[in-house]
Design a protein around this motif. Structure first.
Motif, PDB file in Angstrom:
ATOM      1  N   ILE A 114       0.836  -1.207   0.000  1.00  0.00           N
ATOM      2  CA  ILE A 114       0.000   0.000   0.000  1.00  0.00           C
ATOM      3  C   ILE A 114       0.872   1.258   0.000  1.00  0.00           C
ATOM      4  CG2 ILE A 114      -1.615   1.355   1.386  1.00  0.00           C
ATOM      5  CD1 ILE A 114      -2.836  -1.298   2.314  1.00  0.00           C
ATOM      6  N   SER A 118       1.069   3.889  -3.116  1.00  0.00           N
ATOM      7  CA  SER A 118       0.569   5.219  -2.787  1.00  0.00           C
ATOM      8  C   SER A 118       1.650   6.284  -2.975  1.00  0.00           C
ATOM      9  CB  SER A 118       0.065   5.233  -1.342  1.00  0.00           C
ATOM     10  OG  SER A 118      -0.357   6.518  -0.968  1.00  0.00           O
ATOM     11  N   VAL A 125      -4.714   9.449  -5.511  1.00  0.00           N
ATOM     12  CA  VAL A 125      -4.583   8.099  -4.954  1.00  0.00           C
ATOM     13  C   VAL A 125      -3.862   8.147  -3.607  1.00  0.00           C
ATOM     14  CG1 VAL A 125      -3.557   5.826  -5.302  1.00  0.00           C
ATOM     15  CG2 VAL A 125      -4.611   7.026  -7.224  1.00  0.00           C
ATOM     16  N   ASP A 126      -2.785   8.882  -3.563  1.00  0.00           N
ATOM     17  CA  ASP A 126      -2.013   8.990  -2.324  1.00  0.00           C
ATOM     18  C   ASP A 126      -2.839   9.658  -1.233  1.00  0.00           C
ATOM     19  OD1 ASP A 126       0.325   8.906  -0.651  1.00  0.00           O
ATOM     20  OD2 ASP A 126       0.643  11.020  -1.100  1.00  0.00           O
ATOM     21  N   VAL A 129      -5.644   7.141  -0.007  1.00  0.00           N
ATOM     22  CA  VAL A 129      -5.086   5.990   0.719  1.00  0.00           C
ATOM     23  C   VAL A 129      -4.543   6.424   2.074  1.00  0.00           C
ATOM     24  CG1 VAL A 129      -3.253   4.258   0.708  1.00  0.00           C
ATOM     25  CG2 VAL A 129      -4.592   4.656  -1.346  1.00  0.00           C
ATOM     26  N   ALA A 172       2.572   0.789   6.115  1.00  0.00           N
ATOM     27  CA  ALA A 172       2.208   1.609   4.964  1.00  0.00           C
ATOM     28  C   ALA A 172       2.765   3.027   5.107  1.00  0.00           C
ATOM     29  CB  ALA A 172       0.684   1.649   4.820  1.00  0.00           C
ATOM     30  N   ARG A 176       5.664   4.527   2.611  1.00  0.00           N
ATOM     31  CA  ARG A 176       5.332   5.710   1.811  1.00  0.00           C
ATOM     32  C   ARG A 176       6.360   6.811   2.029  1.00  0.00           C
ATOM     33  NH1 ARG A 176       2.991  10.531   3.093  1.00  0.00           N
ATOM     34  NH2 ARG A 176       1.968  11.659   1.384  1.00  0.00           N
TER      35      ARG A 176
END
Length: 291
Positions: A114, A118, A125-126, A129, A172, A176
């Motif tokens: 994820i 992302s 989208v980022d 999420v 996640a 990221r």
């Protein structure tokens, strides 16, 4: 020239003093890391070959030997049914650690995926999420696991799944952050500009560079997962008696605290030792990767 020599001598003396001051700290850090590794090796030995390290039957007891204190014959004492507590702790390691490994792997794989997607795609989208991840981070992990267990049902497997899902948000978020850092690197920008497919850049360039902090987090979360799974087992959501599990062993002994303190104290100290060892190794991995 003499002033330069004096400055150089002063700098050398200062460096020597700093090295002498830091030497005990490094020695203590190395000793702590060695002890942490030893703790995990012993516990993994219990999980892999419990019969070799604790040859007694964890379910069989001798009523005449109940409530025996720690001794050379019974290292952790005996419980209310005369069962050897050390044997039950050793055999319970396999169940607790297997659930812990499954939980950490679940959180690591799904959370890293994820965060990777992302951070790479960015934009809407980022944003979407990460708002979902923020919601998960706002809920305590143990509470999230309890909610999932009510849906999935009781049992060690469901406990592992519930704890693993609760760990997804942390992995996640860290992945990221690392992806965003690596994403700005010149070689990544050059790969995108040259027309390389995004999933190729994702796996070949970004993931290979961003995995190190996530690996350190996995070691830290291993201890967190041990504590969470033991807590849920203590509450009665794990394996059913007489199957030994670390949390259930503490739960069984809480009714005999005055009469047999070792039934709760010694399994609890084992859990504390594993959690602290995992945290120490995780910090060591993070420090090594950060250099």
């Amino acid at each position: 020239m003499s002033d330069t020599l004096l400055i150089a001598d002063h700098a050398a003396a200062r460096t020597t003093e700093l090295r002498r001051a830091l030497a005990p700290k490094r020695l203590r850090a190395s000793a702590g890391l060695a002890v942490s590794i030893l703790v995990l090796v012993v516990v993994l030995g219990w999980a892999v070959a419990p019969s070799l390290l604790a040859g007694n039957d964890p379910r069989a007891g001798v009523p005449e030997e109940k409530f025996r204190g720690p001794s050379l014959q019974h290292w952790f004492g005996t419980d209310n049914l005369g069962r050897d507590l050390y044997t039950r702790v050793a055999h319970g390691a396999a169940l607790t650690l297997s659930a812990t490994v499954c939980a950490v792997l679940l959180g690591l794989v799904i959370g890293s995926a994820i965060g990777l997607v992302s951070g790479t795609l960015g934009g809407t989208v980022d944003a979407v999420v990460m708002r979902g991840v923020d919601v998960l981070l706002a809920i305590p992990e143990l509470l999230s696991a309890l909610v999932l267990i009510t849906v999935l049902g009781l049992g060690t497997r469901n406990v592992a799944i519930a704890v693993g899902v609760a760990l997804i948000a942390r992995f996640a978020r860290v992945m990221r952050a690392e992806v965003l850092r690596v994403r700005r690197a010149p070689y990544v920008e050059a790969a995108f500009a040259s027309g390389v497919r995004w999933h190729t850049v994702l796996l070949r360039h970004i993931l290979r560079t961003a995995y190190a902090p996530v690996a350190a987090l996995a070691a830290v979360e291993f201890g967190v997962a041990v504590l969470a799974i033991s807590s849920l087992s203590f509450l009665g959501y794990g394996a059913t008696p007489p199957t030994p599990e670390w949390g259930s062993l503490i739960s069984e002994g809480r009714n005999y605290l005055v009469l047999a303190w070792w039934m709760t104290t010694l399994p609890g100290l084992v859990i504390v030792a594993v959690v602290l060892a995992a945290q120490r190794i995780g910090r060591a991995i993070g420090t090594t990767e950060g250099r």
